[in-house]
Write a protein that holds these residues in place. Structure first.
Motif, mmCIF file in Angstrom:
data_model
loop_
_atom_site.group_PDB
_atom_site.id
_atom_site.type_symbol
_atom_site.label_atom_id
_atom_site.label_comp_id
_atom_site.label_asym_id
_atom_site.label_seq_id
_atom_site.Cartn_x
_atom_site.Cartn_y
_atom_site.Cartn_z
ATOM 1 N N ASN A 755 0.816 -1.209 0.000
ATOM 2 C CA ASN A 755 0.000 0.000 0.000
ATOM 3 C C ASN A 755 0.854 1.264 0.000
ATOM 4 N N VAL A 756 1.955 1.240 0.762
ATOM 5 C CA VAL A 756 2.844 2.412 0.793
ATOM 6 C C VAL A 756 3.502 2.613 -0.562
ATOM 7 N N GLU A 757 3.909 1.542 -1.204
ATOM 8 C CA GLU A 757 4.513 1.651 -2.537
ATOM 9 C C GLU A 757 3.517 2.199 -3.550
ATOM 10 N N ALA A 758 2.267 1.718 -3.485
ATOM 11 C CA ALA A 758 1.246 2.243 -4.389
ATOM 12 C C ALA A 758 0.977 3.722 -4.117
ATOM 13 N N LEU A 759 0.976 4.119 -2.851
ATOM 14 C CA LEU A 759 0.775 5.527 -2.502
ATOM 15 C C LEU A 759 1.919 6.380 -3.026
ATOM 16 N N SER A 760 3.143 5.891 -2.912
ATOM 17 C CA SER A 760 4.302 6.633 -3.422
ATOM 18 C C SER A 760 4.261 6.754 -4.941
ATOM 19 N N SER A 761 3.910 5.676 -5.643
ATOM 20 C CA SER A 761 3.842 5.718 -7.107
ATOM 21 C C SER A 761 2.770 6.696 -7.573
#
Length: 987
Positions: A755-761
Motif C-alpha cells: 500500500n505504501v509503494e502504491a501511494l508513493s507511485s
C-alpha cells in the motif's frame, strides 16, 4: 318555602313526603307566572341597555327552566301565562330558545311545539349555527316532529344528517335522503354564485368540484352506514375514539331487516334506468366550459369524462324520429332512445358518482353486492318503466356494465380538440373502474365475452406501480373464471389441459408475463399441470408483491401446509396459490421435488431466499444435492449458503455470521424457525465451501465470519483458500490461530509495504486534469487508509503476543519498527502527503515500541540493522522523536513537581491549622485555670504567667543554607544536559 319543604322531606313519612312534594309543586307553579311578570318588568326597565337586558332575560329563562325541571313539569312551560310572557318580553324569546337547547340535546326535552321548533330553527339559522339545529333534531323524538317542516328546513339549510335521521327513524325511508344528498352534490358542481373565495375562475371551479366531492362522500357514507344497519350520521364518544352503539333497536333480526331494506332501496336508487334529466343537463352545462390547463384538476376531468360519455352514447344508440334534434337533446328524452340489447346504457347516477368520486363509489358497490344480488325486474317491478325494458340483468351485471361503459368513454375522449390533452385524473379513474369490473368478473357472477375479457386484462396491465397488487389480483380472478369455464366444458384431463394451453397461447400469457401478473400465470400453469413452471413464475415475478407466495405454494403441493382460500389469505399467498392442492403421496411428490432441484438455478437467479427456504424445508438431509444442483453457477451456491448460514446464526446454536453482516431481519427470523424445525446441520464441507465462495465474491466478510466461529472448519483448508484469493486479513487470522504469529506479521507487513509503494507511485506521477486530480486524491486517501489498517492489524498482533508472553514478542516489535523505518527512508521523498503519513506511522510505532522494549537495546538493534546505510534521514527522524519524547517527559516531570509542591503545601497548611487549634485549646485551659486561681486568691492577680513560645516558630534561614540549595539545583540541571548530549552522541 317550597325549597325548604323539599329539603325536610326526609323527616316525614312516605305518605307525607308525597303530599309535601305535590304541595311544593303546586306552590312553585302557582308562583311562577307572578315571578315572570315581576322579572320581566325589570327586563323592560333595562331595555335601553341591550347587554344588561339580555343578561336579565337569560337569568329569567334559566330560572324558569330550572324550576320546571325541578318539579318535573316541563309541559307547563308552554302554558299561555308562562310561554307568552317569555316570548313577548324584550330579549325573552332569544334567551328562552338558547336556554332550551342544552336540555334538548341532553334528552330532557324530547319534543317541541311546532312554533317553538320554527323559532329555534329561525334563530340559529340566522346566526349560521346549523350544527346546533342538527344536534337538536337528532336528539328529539321523531314522532313529535312535523316531518314536512323539518325536511324543508333541513334541505334549505343543508342539514342532511338530520334529514336522513328523521326519514329513516320516522318512515324507514332511505331513498329520500339519498336523493336530497345526490341533488346537493349536483348543485355544487354548477353553482358559481355561492363561491366567493379564490381569485381566478379556475380556482373557483376547483372549489366547486371539491364541495361536490364532499357531498358525494357524505352520500356514500350514508349508504354504507345504512346497509350495515347503523344510523347516520355516525355517533362517537366525546374524544372521538369509541363508536357508540346507534342502532334503532337491540333486536339483531330487526337490524338485519332494516339493513336489507336499505340495500334494496339504495341499489334501486342508483341503478334506476330512468334518464336523469338533471344529471345530463348538469353534465352538458359543465361540458361547455372552458379548457383548464391544469391537467390534474377535477373540473377538467369531469368535463372530459362527460364529453366521452356523450360520444360513446352517440355511437351506441340511435335516435328514433328525432333526426332534427341535437344529440344531447335527444339523449334527454327517453321516448327518443332505442336501447340496443347487446349494449345497454349505464345509469346516470352511477356515471355521475364515477366521475366525481370513483374510489369511494366502487368501495360502496363492492360492499353492497357482497352476498347480495337482485334482478332488474325485482328492483323495478313497481316502476312504470319496467314495461319497456328488454333486459333482465342482475344488479352485479348492471354495475359491471356501467363501470366498463365509463372506462370506455374515457378512451373516446381522446378524439377531442387537439389543444387539449387527456387529464391525468381520468387515467386514475379508468384504472379504478377497470380493477373494480375485473374483480366482479372474477367472482363468476358477471359474464363478459372473450374479446371484452381480453380487453379488460389488457387494460389492467397499464397502471401505476402502487396498484400492481390490486390489478394483478383482478386479472387473476378473470383468468381463474375462464379456466373454470374451460374445465367445465372439457371433462377429460387431457382435453382440459389442451384447452387451457390453447387459451394461454392466444396472447394472454404474453400479456400477463409482460405485466408481471404472477398469480394469473400461476392459475394457467396449474390448469396445465406444470407445477415447476408455476413455482418459477411465483419466485421470479411475485417476489416484490408477495415474497411468501412461492414457498407457501411448494409447501401446499408437498402436503406441508393447508390448502384453501383462508389459509392462503392468512399467509398472504395470493388468489392464484389458493387454488393449489396437495399432490398425492409417492411418485407425484418425488417428481415435484426433482423438478425443484432442476429449477433451483433459475429461482436462485432472482431470489436466493426462496431457494434457501425450499432447500431447508424439503431437503434437510440432502444439502449436498441442493449445492450440486446449484453448481452450474458458484454465485448461486454462495447466495444459498449465505441465506442458510444467516438463518442458522439467528437460532443461536452456532454464531456463524456477524450480526452486521447477516442482519437480524424478519426473513432471517422466519428462516431460523424453519431451520430449528427441520434440523438442518451445517457440515465442515459447507463451511469451507462458503469460505471459498466468500473469498471470491465478498472477501471483506471472510474475517468477520471466521472470528464469529470457534470451530466447524479446517484451518489448513481455509488458509489455502484465503491465500489463493489473496485475502490477507483472514489468512493472518488463521495463521495466528495456528500459532504462526511470525508468518501472520509478515503478511500484514507485506500488505503495508504494498500500500505504501502504491501511494508513493501515485504521488510520483500525479494526474494533471481537474477530475483526474480529484480522483487521484481519493485514491491516495484510500491507499493511506489501507496502509494504516494494515499497520493497526500488525500492532494489535504484537500487542496480543505481549499479552500471552510469546517468545517472539520482542523480535516482532523490532521487525515492525524496522518495516516502518525502512518505508520512511525509501518512500519519504515521494511527496509531502506521503512523508507526513509515513512520519506519523514511525512516531506511532516508535512510541509503542519504547513502552515495551528497553531503549538501549532498541537503539543498538537499530544501529546493527541500519549501520551500513545512510543514517542522516533516520537520525533526523529519531532525533525529532526523541526530542518529542524528552519534551513530553520534561512536561510530565514539571507537572509532577508542581503537583508534589501543591501536596506539600496543603499538608503544611493542615499541620499549621492543627497546631493553631491545639495552642488555642491550651490558652483556653490556662485562662480557665487562672480565673479559678484568681477567684480563690486575690493576690494572684499581681503575678502574670510567662508567655509560651509558639510551636510553629521557625529559625531564620542563613545565607549559607540558601547557597547550598542553589548549588544543588545547578548540579541537577547540569546532569540533565549531560544526559541529553550523551544520547545525541550515541545516535
Amino acid at each position: 318555602d317550597a325549597r325548604a319543604r323539599l329539603l325536610n322531606e326526609s323527616q316525614l313519612s312516605q305518605t307525607s313526603v308525597k303530599s309535601e312534594r305535590e304541595s311544593a309543586r303546586d306552590v312553585c307553579l302557582k308562583l311562577l307566572p307572578q315571578f315572570l311578570k315581576d322579572a320581566m318588568m325589570v327586563v323592560q326597565a333595562t331595555s335601553g341597555e341591550d347587554d344588561q337586558a339580555h343578561v336579565h332575560a337569560e337569568s329569567v329563562a334559566r330560572a324558569t327552566l330550572a324550576l320546571c325541571l325541578a318539579v318535573d313539569s316541563l309541559d307547563k312551560m308552554y302554558d299561555q301565562c308562562i310561554y307568552d310572557s317569555l316570548m313577548e318580553a324584550t330579549h325573552g324569546k332569544e334567551a328562552f330558545i338558547e336556554r332550551i337547547v342544552p336540555h334538548v340535546i341532553n334528552g330532557e326535552l324530547q319534543s317541541l311545539p311546532p312554533e317553538v321548533m320554527q323559532s329555534l330553527v329561525t334563530h340559529f339559522a340566522s346566526k349560521g349555527e346549523h350544527s346546533i339545529i342538527e344536534k337538536c333534531v337528532l336528539s328529539m323524538d321523531v314522532t313529535s316532529l312535523d316531518v314536512n317542516q323539518v325536511a324543508r328546513l333541513c334541505e334549505t339549510h343543508g342539514m342532511f344528517g338530520a334529514h336522513a335521521s328523521v326519514f329513516v327513524r320516522a318512515f324507514g325511508d332511505f331513498s329520500s335522503p339519498a336523493f336530497a344528498m345526490f341533488e346537493d352534490a349536483m348543485k355544487m358542481v354548477k353553482n358559481v354564485d355561492d363561491i366567493t373565495h379564490g381569485t381566478t375562475e379556475e380556482q373557483k371551479e376547483e372549489m366547486r368540484f371539491e364541495l361536490s366531492r364532499k357531498s358525494a362522500r357524505r352520500l356514500l357514507l350514508f349508504c354504507r352506514e345504512s346497509i350495515a344497519g347503523r344510523l347516520f350520521p355516525p355517533r362517537f364518544s366525546e374524544d372521538m375514539t369509541v363508536r357508540k352503539q346507534n342502532e334503532l333497536d337491540d333486536d339483531p333480526v330487526q337490524v338485519a331487516r332494516r339493513a336489507e331494506k336499505a340495500r334494496f332501496d339504495l341499489m334501486r336508487f342508483f341503478l334506476s334506468p330512468e334518464i336523469q334529466k338533471s344529471v345530463r343537463e348538469t353534465a352538458e352545462e359543465v361540458a361547455k366550459g372552458g379548457y383548464n390547463a391544469l391537467q390534474t384538476s377535477n373540473a377538467s376531468a369531469f368535463r372530459q369524462f362527460w364529453r366521452g360519455v356523450d360520444l360513446l352514447r352517440k355511437k351506441r344508440f340511435k335516435s328514433n324520429g328525432a333526426q332534427n334534434v341535437s344529440p344531447v337533446d335527444a339523449l334527454l328524452t327517453s321516448s327518443q332512445i332505442k336501447e340496443s340489447s347487446d349494449t345497454p346504457d349505464a345509469p346516470d347516477r352511477l356515471l355521475f358518482l364515477f366521475s366525481i368520486e370513483p374510489a369511494t363509489t366502487t368501495a360502496f358497490l363492492k360492499d353492497a353486492l357482497d352476498s347480495w344480488d337482485a334482478s332488474e325486474r325485482e328492483l323495478f317491478e313497481e316502476s312504470g318503466n319496467n314495461v319497456y325494458r328488454t333486459t333482465d340483468r342482475m344488479s352485479a351485471q348492471v354495475v359491471c356494465d356501467a363501470a366498463l361503459f365509463a372506462a370506455e368513454s374515457i378512451e373516446e375522449e381522446t378524439t377531442f380538440a387537439a389543444e387539449e390533452t387527456l387529464n391525468a385524473r381520468l387515467l386514475e379513474i379508468k384504472n379504478i373502474l377497470l380493477t373494480f369490473a375485473a374483480a366482479l368478473v372474477g367472482t363468476g357472477r358477471v359474464s363478459v365475452d372473450r374479446d371484452r375479457e381480453f380487453a379488460l386484462i389488457e387494460a389492467l396491465t397499464v397502471g401505476p406501480a402502487k396498484t400492481l397488487r390490486e390489478r394483478s389480483d383482478a386479472a387473476c380472478l378473470i383468468v381463474a373464471q375462464t379456466v373454470d369455464d374451460l374445465t367445465r366444458r372439457h371433462r377429460g384431463e387431457n382435453d382440459t389441459s389442451a384447452a387451457i394451453s390453447k387459451y394461454a397461447q392466444s396472447k394472454v400469457f404474453a400479456l400477463l408475463s409482460d405485466a408481471n401478473f404472477a398469480q394469473a400465470m400461476t392459475v394457467l400453469h396449474l390448469g396445465e399441470g406444470d407445477y415447476g413452471a408455476a413455482l418459477e413464475t411465483l419466485a421470479a415475478k411475485d417476489v416484490l408483491i408477495r415474497p411468501n407466495s412461492a414457498g407457501y405454494f411448494a409447501d401446499v403441493l408437498l402436503g406441508c401446509a393447508p390448502a384453501g382460500v383462508e389459509a392462503a389469505n392468512e399467509n398472504d399467498a395470493g388468489p392464484g396459490v389458493d387454488r393449489a392442492r396437495a399432490l398425492p403421496a409417492g411418485e407425484a411428490r418425488e417428481a415435484f421435488k426433482r423438478s425443484l432441484l432442476q429449477s433451483a438455478p433459475k429461482i436462485a437467479e432472482v431470489n436466493a431466499g426462496i431457494v434457501a427456504r425450499l432447500g431447508i424445508a424439503h431437503f434437510p438431509d440432502q444439502q449436498e444435492a441442493v449445492l450440486s444442483a446449484l453448481s452450474s453457477n458458484p454465485l448461486f451456491q454462495f447466495w444459498y449458503l449465505r441465506e442458510v448460514l444467516a438463518g442458522k446464526s439467528v437460532t443461536g446454536e452456532n454464531d456463524l455470521l456477524d450480526t452486521t453482516a447477516c442482519g437480524e431481519n424478519d426473513d432471517h427470523q422466519t428462516l431460523a424457525r424453519l431451520i430449528e424445525r427441520s434440523g438442518v446441520k451445517v457440515t465442515e464441507e459447507m463451511s469451507e465451501l462458503y469460505v471459498k465462495l466468500m473469498c471470491q465474491f465478498e472477501p471483506s466478510n471472510v474475517l468477520p465470519f471466521l472470528k464469529s466461529r470457534s470451530g466447524g472448519y479446517r484451518l489448513d483448508a481455509c488458509l489455502e483458500q484465503c491465500q489463493t484469493y489473496g485475502v490477507v486479513d483472514a489468512s493472518a487470522h488463521i495463521l495466528e490461530q495456528m500459532g504462526r504469529v511470525g508468518d501472520a506479521l509478515d503478511l500484514n507487513l507485506q500488505k503495508y509495504e504494498q500500500n505504501v509503494e502504491a501511494l508513493s507511485s501515485l504521488h510520483k506521477n500525479p494526474t494533471s486534469s481537474t477530475v483526474g486530480g480529484k480522483m487521484s486524491k481519493d485514491v491516495s486517501r484510500g491507499f493511506a487508509m489501507e496502509s494504516s489498517e494494515s499497520l493497526d492489524a500488525a500492532t494489535q498482533l504484537c500487542l496480543r503476543c505481549d499479552t500471552f508472553k510469546f517468545i517472539e514478542s520482542e523480535t516482532m516489535w523490532h521487525r515492525l519498527l524496522d518495516c516502518v523505518i525502512s518505508a520512511r527512508i525509501t518512500f519519504g521523498s515521494s511527496g509531502q502527503f506521503v512523508d507526513q503519513t509515513l512520519r506519523e506511522h514511525v512516531e506511532r510505532i516508535l512510541h509503542d515500541t519504547l513502552e515495551r522494549v528497553a531503549p538501549e537495546k532498541f537503539l543498538g538493534d537499530v544501529l546493527k540493522m541500519r549501520g551500513n546505510e545512510t543514517l542522516r534521514e533516520l537520525r533526523r527522524v529519531l532525533t525529532g522523536i526523541l526530542e518529542t519524547v524528552e519534551r513530553e517527559k520534561d512536561g510530565v516531570w514539571k507537572v509532577e513537581k508542581k503537583s508534589e509542591h501543591k501536596v506539600i503545601k496543603a499538608t503544611a497548611e493542615k499541620v499549621c491549622a492543627f497546631k493553631k487549634g491545639r495552642r488555642a485549646n491550651e490558652v483556653k485551659l490556662i485562662v480557665t485555670q487562672s480565673s479559678l486561681q484568681s477567684s480563690s486568691s486575690p493576690l494572684s492577680k499581681r503575678y502574670k504567667q510567662p508567655r509560651r513560645k509558639s510551636l510553629t516558630a521557625t529559625t531564620p534561614r542563613t545565607p549559607s543554607s540558601l547557597n547550598a540549595t542553589r548549588r544543588k539545583n545547578q548540579t541537577r540541571l547540569t546532569q540533565q544536559q549531560q544526559q541529553k548530549q550523551t544520547r545525541r552522541e550515541s545516535l
